[in-house]
Write a protein that holds these residues in place. Structure first.
Motif, PDB file in Angstrom:
ATOM      1  N   ASP A 161       0.833  -1.138  -0.238  1.00 30.97           N
ATOM      2  CA  ASP A 161       0.073   0.071   0.012  1.00 30.97           C
ATOM      3  C   ASP A 161       0.832   1.397  -0.032  1.00 30.97           C
ATOM      4  O   ASP A 161       0.635   2.344  -0.631  1.00 30.97           O
ATOM      5  N   ASP A 179       0.119   7.166   3.501  1.00 27.43           N
ATOM      6  CA  ASP A 179       0.311   5.758   4.083  1.00 27.43           C
ATOM      7  C   ASP A 179       1.144   5.763   5.514  1.00 27.43           C
ATOM      8  O   ASP A 179       1.356   4.535   6.043  1.00 27.43           O
ATOM      9  N   HIS A 204      -4.717   6.538   5.860  1.00 24.32           N
ATOM     10  CA  HIS A 204      -5.884   5.899   6.352  1.00 24.32           C
ATOM     11  C   HIS A 204      -5.853   5.092   7.779  1.00 24.32           C
ATOM     12  O   HIS A 204      -6.631   4.365   7.809  1.00 24.32           O
ATOM     13  N   HIS A 205      -4.887   5.493   8.455  1.00 32.00           N
ATOM     14  CA  HIS A 205      -4.889   4.439   9.889  1.00 32.00           C
ATOM     15  C   HIS A 205      -5.721   5.619  10.765  1.00 32.00           C
ATOM     16  O   HIS A 205      -5.686   6.998  10.898  1.00 32.00           O
ATOM     17  N   CYS A 260      -4.695   3.241   1.820  1.00 30.05           N
ATOM     18  CA  CYS A 260      -4.279   4.433   1.536  1.00 30.05           C
ATOM     19  C   CYS A 260      -4.590   4.610   0.002  1.00 30.05           C
ATOM     20  O   CYS A 260      -5.009   5.739  -0.440  1.00 30.05           O
ATOM     21  N   ASP A 275      -3.456  -4.422   1.229  1.00 31.90           N
ATOM     22  CA  ASP A 275      -3.564  -4.122   2.609  1.00 31.90           C
ATOM     23  C   ASP A 275      -5.067  -4.646   3.177  1.00 31.90           C
ATOM     24  O   ASP A 275      -5.542  -4.900   4.090  1.00 31.90           O
TER      25      ASP A 275
END
Ligand code: MN
Length: 343
Positions: free
Chosen positions: A43, A103, A127-128, A146, A181
């Motif tokens: 990712d 990411d 996107h965490h 991401c 991912d």
């Protein structure tokens, strides 16, 4: 480098950006460095090299930078655009006026890059769900990868006319990011939207079978050796609900394997019947610094477990670096105790 874990107020609060604003900002012709996290996965590499190709298609110089080189099995995502992703390879004849990270949830994940780019990052795209934002950001925890956010940005750039077409290589990178991912669309982070993105990429000409073959179809023999040794090191806690794999430096030396051969260990441990939380502890060199990867298939929030040690990630997949323990066994005991609080 050893970054101390940061408290919530160690860094200022940064502005939240919408996808539309990020797309508009990216459309401004600016030579751009794209940073992605150390020990990169599909990712990170896919998102970075997709963005690189989108910016290039809009006529801007762009360059991807990481504290580590891209592992061999992911190098096809570089499309021969760069020989290296190390900082030393950055072309010096360009004035890199913009820095974007993808990411990457926290400064520590940038590894050695943080020393150079602290305070100089214009935007983070991530996107965490847990992390320590270090720049104005577009963070969408509901995105499976991401790359799913990069997908939306690419289509938005097309819609506003900043892009006249989407390079096929960018779509390949986005698909690979989605694929890795989500464990090939197997994990709980997959949503209807993830499948819609994959379907649209497929329709646009991405050869999903060929990419999946490149990502998973074969593995180096050294990785198989590492997996064998990792399986022999397995121990269980809490009646088999926690599985721990250990990979000390001496074992790495003995087998001649490198860190990139150890990434699958935690998923092997997770696949064991009855295991709710899998942990892999690796010792990159002779120092007492342990890299910890965690995966959950039950209700344990491993991002909270890793946050207790200054790391983070997703609810079911997270990581941290343990620096305060005299031995691997002490580190194992601390991680298991932290998981135990949730069982
Ligand atoms: Mn990711």
């Amino acid at each position: 480098m050893n970054l101390e874990p940061m408290g919530a107020d160690a860094l200022p609060r940064y502005e939240k950006l919408s996808s539309e604003r990020v797309a508009q900002a990216l459309a401004k012709p600016t030579p751009t460095l794209i940073l992605f996290h150390a020990r990169p996965d599909g990712d990170a590499v896919g998102s970075a090299f997709a963005l690189r190709q989108l910016l290039t298609a809009m006529g801007m110089p762009a360059w991807c930078v990481c504290a580590d080189e891209v592992p061999q099995r992911l190098r096809f995502l570089m499309h021969g655009l760069q020989e290296s992703t190390l900082p030393a390879a950055i072309p010096q004849n360009v004035c890199w006026a913009r820095v974007v990270s993808v990411d990457t949830a926290s400064p520590a994940q940038l590894g050695a890059l943080w020393e150079t780019y602290e305070g100089k990052i214009d935007m983070m795209i991530d996107h965490h769900g847990t992390g320590t934002p270090y720049a104005p950001n577009l963070i969408l925890p509901e995105a499976a990868a991401c790359a799913e956010i990069i997908f939306d940005l690419s289509r938005e750039l097309l819609r506003i006319g900043a892009l006249s077409y989407i390079p096929s290589g960018a779509d390949v990178c986005i698909y690979a990011g989605l694929n890795t991912d989500t464990g090939s669309f197997k994990y709980s982070n997959v949503t209807p939207k993830t499948h819609r993105c994959a379907a649209e990429l497929h329709r646009a000409g991405v050869d999903s079978a060929a990419i999946t073959q490149k990502l998973y179809g074969s593995k180096p023999y050294l990785q198989l050796k590492a997996e064998g040794a990792g399986i022999r090191s397995l121990t269980f806690f809490e009646n088999g609900r926690i599985a721990v794999v250990r990979f000390p430096y001496a074992l790495k030396q003995e087998l001649g394997v490198s860190d990139e051969h150890l990434e699958t260990l935690v998923d092997i441990a997770r696949g064991i019947e009855g295991v709710e939380v899998a942990v892999s502890l690796r010792q990159p060199n002779e120092e007492n610094v342990f890299r910890c990867s965690t995966r959950a298939s039950g209700n344990v929030d491993v991002s909270a477990v890793c946050a207790a040690f200054g790391g983070g990630g997703h609810i079911r997949a997270a990581g941290c670096t343990l620096t305060d323990f005299a031995s691997m066994e002490d580190a194992v005991a601390a991680v298991v105790a932290e998981i135990g609080k949730q069982l």
